[in-house]
Scaffold this motif. Structure first.
Motif, PDB file in Angstrom:
ATOM      1  N   UNK A  89      -6.349  27.901  23.989  1.00  0.00           N
ATOM      2  CA  UNK A  89      -7.194  26.852  24.562  1.00  0.00           C
ATOM      3  C   UNK A  89      -8.393  26.573  23.660  1.00  0.00           C
ATOM      4  N   UNK A  90      -8.965  27.609  23.078  1.00  0.00           N
ATOM      5  CA  UNK A  90     -10.059  27.410  22.118  1.00  0.00           C
ATOM      6  C   UNK A  90      -9.562  26.600  20.919  1.00  0.00           C
ATOM      7  N   UNK A  91      -8.346  26.874  20.483  1.00  0.00           N
ATOM      8  CA  UNK A  91      -7.769  26.116  19.366  1.00  0.00           C
ATOM      9  C   UNK A  91      -7.572  24.645  19.723  1.00  0.00           C
ATOM     10  N   UNK A  92      -7.237  24.371  20.990  1.00  0.00           N
ATOM     11  CA  UNK A  92      -7.127  22.975  21.439  1.00  0.00           C
ATOM     12  C   UNK A  92      -8.465  22.264  21.270  1.00  0.00           C
ATOM     13  N   UNK A  93      -9.539  22.955  21.621  1.00  0.00           N
ATOM     14  CA  UNK A  93     -10.879  22.364  21.481  1.00  0.00           C
ATOM     15  C   UNK A  93     -11.218  22.158  20.009  1.00  0.00           C
ATOM     16  N   UNK A  94     -10.876  23.117  19.166  1.00  0.00           N
ATOM     17  CA  UNK A  94     -11.119  22.974  17.719  1.00  0.00           C
ATOM     18  C   UNK A  94     -10.355  21.764  17.191  1.00  0.00           C
ATOM     19  N   UNK A  95      -9.101  21.617  17.587  1.00  0.00           N
ATOM     20  CA  UNK A  95      -8.287  20.482  17.125  1.00  0.00           C
ATOM     21  C   UNK A  95      -8.900  19.154  17.564  1.00  0.00           C
ATOM     22  N   UNK A  96      -9.375  19.099  18.808  1.00  0.00           N
ATOM     23  CA  UNK A  96      -9.996  17.865  19.314  1.00  0.00           C
ATOM     24  C   UNK A  96     -11.264  17.544  18.521  1.00  0.00           C
ATOM     25  N   UNK A  97     -12.051  18.576  18.212  1.00  0.00           N
ATOM     26  CA  UNK A  97     -13.284  18.358  17.444  1.00  0.00           C
ATOM     27  C   UNK A  97     -12.980  17.919  16.027  1.00  0.00           C
ATOM     28  N   UNK A  98     -12.086  18.634  15.344  1.00  0.00           N
ATOM     29  CA  UNK A  98     -11.846  18.335  13.930  1.00  0.00           C
ATOM     30  C   UNK A  98     -11.220  16.963  13.723  1.00  0.00           C
ATOM     31  N   UNK A  99     -10.489  16.497  14.723  1.00  0.00           N
ATOM     32  CA  UNK A  99      -9.929  15.139  14.635  1.00  0.00           C
ATOM     33  C   UNK A  99     -11.061  14.112  14.523  1.00  0.00           C
ATOM     34  N   UNK A 100     -12.088  14.296  15.319  1.00  0.00           N
ATOM     35  CA  UNK A 100     -13.230  13.359  15.279  1.00  0.00           C
ATOM     36  C   UNK A 100     -14.124  13.631  14.069  1.00  0.00           C
ATOM     37  N   UNK A 101     -14.266  14.907  13.695  1.00  0.00           N
ATOM     38  CA  UNK A 101     -15.060  15.222  12.498  1.00  0.00           C
ATOM     39  C   UNK A 101     -14.457  14.544  11.270  1.00  0.00           C
ATOM     40  N   UNK A 102     -13.120  14.550  11.180  1.00  0.00           N
ATOM     41  CA  UNK A 102     -12.433  13.941  10.035  1.00  0.00           C
ATOM     42  C   UNK A 102     -12.723  12.447   9.939  1.00  0.00           C
ATOM     43  N   UNK A 103     -13.014  11.830  11.086  1.00  0.00           N
ATOM     44  CA  UNK A 103     -13.346  10.402  11.117  1.00  0.00           C
ATOM     45  C   UNK A 103     -14.849  10.173  10.913  1.00  0.00           C
ATOM     46  N   UNK A 104     -15.586  11.253  10.636  1.00  0.00           N
ATOM     47  CA  UNK A 104     -17.018  11.129  10.386  1.00  0.00           C
ATOM     48  C   UNK A 104     -17.879  11.136  11.633  1.00  0.00           C
ATOM     49  N   UNK A 105     -17.325  11.575  12.754  1.00  0.00           N
ATOM     50  CA  UNK A 105     -18.043  11.545  14.034  1.00  0.00           C
ATOM     51  C   UNK A 105     -18.373  12.973  14.488  1.00  0.00           C
ATOM     52  N   UNK A 106     -19.449  13.532  13.950  1.00  0.00           N
ATOM     53  CA  UNK A 106     -19.857  14.894  14.282  1.00  0.00           C
ATOM     54  C   UNK A 106     -20.226  15.014  15.754  1.00  0.00           C
ATOM     55  N   UNK A 107     -21.096  14.145  16.241  1.00  0.00           N
ATOM     56  CA  UNK A 107     -21.540  14.212  17.640  1.00  0.00           C
ATOM     57  C   UNK A 107     -20.378  13.975  18.599  1.00  0.00           C
ATOM     58  N   UNK A 108     -19.521  13.023  18.297  1.00  0.00           N
ATOM     59  CA  UNK A 108     -18.368  12.743  19.152  1.00  0.00           C
ATOM     60  C   UNK A 108     -17.391  13.907  19.204  1.00  0.00           C
ATOM     61  N   UNK A 109     -17.198  14.556  18.057  1.00  0.00           N
ATOM     62  CA  UNK A 109     -16.317  15.726  18.024  1.00  0.00           C
ATOM     63  C   UNK A 109     -16.874  16.865  18.850  1.00  0.00           C
ATOM     64  N   UNK A 110     -18.174  17.118  18.714  1.00  0.00           N
ATOM     65  CA  UNK A 110     -18.804  18.173  19.505  1.00  0.00           C
ATOM     66  C   UNK A 110     -18.725  17.849  20.998  1.00  0.00           C
ATOM     67  N   UNK A 111     -18.983  16.596  21.344  1.00  0.00           N
ATOM     68  CA  UNK A 111     -18.917  16.185  22.746  1.00  0.00           C
ATOM     69  C   UNK A 111     -17.540  16.458  23.325  1.00  0.00           C
ATOM     70  N   UNK A 112     -16.508  16.027  22.634  1.00  0.00           N
ATOM     71  CA  UNK A 112     -15.141  16.222  23.144  1.00  0.00           C
ATOM     72  C   UNK A 112     -14.795  17.702  23.223  1.00  0.00           C
ATOM     73  N   UNK A 113     -15.170  18.476  22.228  1.00  0.00           N
ATOM     74  CA  UNK A 113     -14.879  19.904  22.245  1.00  0.00           C
ATOM     75  C   UNK A 113     -15.577  20.626  23.379  1.00  0.00           C
ATOM     76  N   UNK A 114     -16.837  20.296  23.605  1.00  0.00           N
ATOM     77  CA  UNK A 114     -17.613  20.920  24.691  1.00  0.00           C
ATOM     78  C   UNK A 114     -17.010  20.547  26.044  1.00  0.00           C
ATOM     79  N   UNK A 115     -16.675  19.272  26.224  1.00  0.00           N
ATOM     80  CA  UNK A 115     -16.054  18.832  27.479  1.00  0.00           C
ATOM     81  C   UNK A 115     -14.753  19.590  27.736  1.00  0.00           C
TER      82      UNK A 115
END
Length: 123
Positions: A89-115
Motif C-alpha cells: 500500500x505504501x508503494x501504491x502511494x509512492x507510485x501515485x506521487x512519482x507519476x505527478x512528480x514526473x510531470x513536474x507537479x511536486x505539490x500535486x504528487x504529495x497531495x495525492x500520496x498523502x490522501x
C-alpha cells in the motif's frame, strides 16, 4: 496530531494546502503524517528512518521523504501504523506521487500520496 512539512521547494500557498491535506488524512487514519522535501544525507532510506525516529510518536507516524534532486521517495511507518498500512500500500502511494512528480507537479504528487495513505491506513 500535528502536521509537519519540512523543505523549501514548496510555496507558502502549497504548504498551507498540504497542511490541510495532512490534517484530513491524519483524522482518517489516526496517525501523524510528516513530510520532508529536500536533500537526503547519505543513504535515503537510512536518512528517512532517522527523521522518522525523531518524531514525537514514531510508532503512530508516517513519514514521507522526497529528495527531488536524487528522484527518491521513501515512506517510513511506525509499528502501530504498519499494522494497518502494508508495504504494498505504501508503494501504491509512492507510485501515485512519482507519476505527478514526473510531470513536474511536486505539490500535486504529495497531495495525492498523502490522501491515499490516509485512505489506506484507516482503522
Amino acid at each position: 496530531m500535528t502536521a509537519s512539512i519540512q523543505g523549501s521547494r514548496l510555496s507558502a500557498t502549497e504548504r498551507a494546502a498540504l497542511d490541510v491535506t495532512i490534517r484530513t488524512a491524519e483524522q482518517a487514519c489516526r496517525a501523524e503524517i510528516s513530510v520532508f522535501v529536500g536533500a537526503a544525507s547519505g543513504n535515503p532510506r537510512d536518512f528517512a528512518t532517522s527523521l522518522h525516529n525523531t518524531l514525537v510518536l514514531p510508532s503512530r507516524s508516517i513519514l514521507i521523504m522526497v529528495d527531488p534532486d536524487r528522484r527518491v521517495v521513501e515512506i517510513v511507518t511506525g509499528g502501530h501504523t504498519r499494522e494497518r498500512l502494508t508495504d504494498d500500500e505504501s508503494q501504491q502511494a509512492v507510485a501515485a506521487m512519482t507519476e505527478r512528480f514526473a510531470a513536474g507537479d511536486l505539490a500535486g504528487g504529495l497531495t495525492r500520496g498523502i490522501e491515499l495513505l490516509g485512505e489506506l491506513a484507516k482503522d
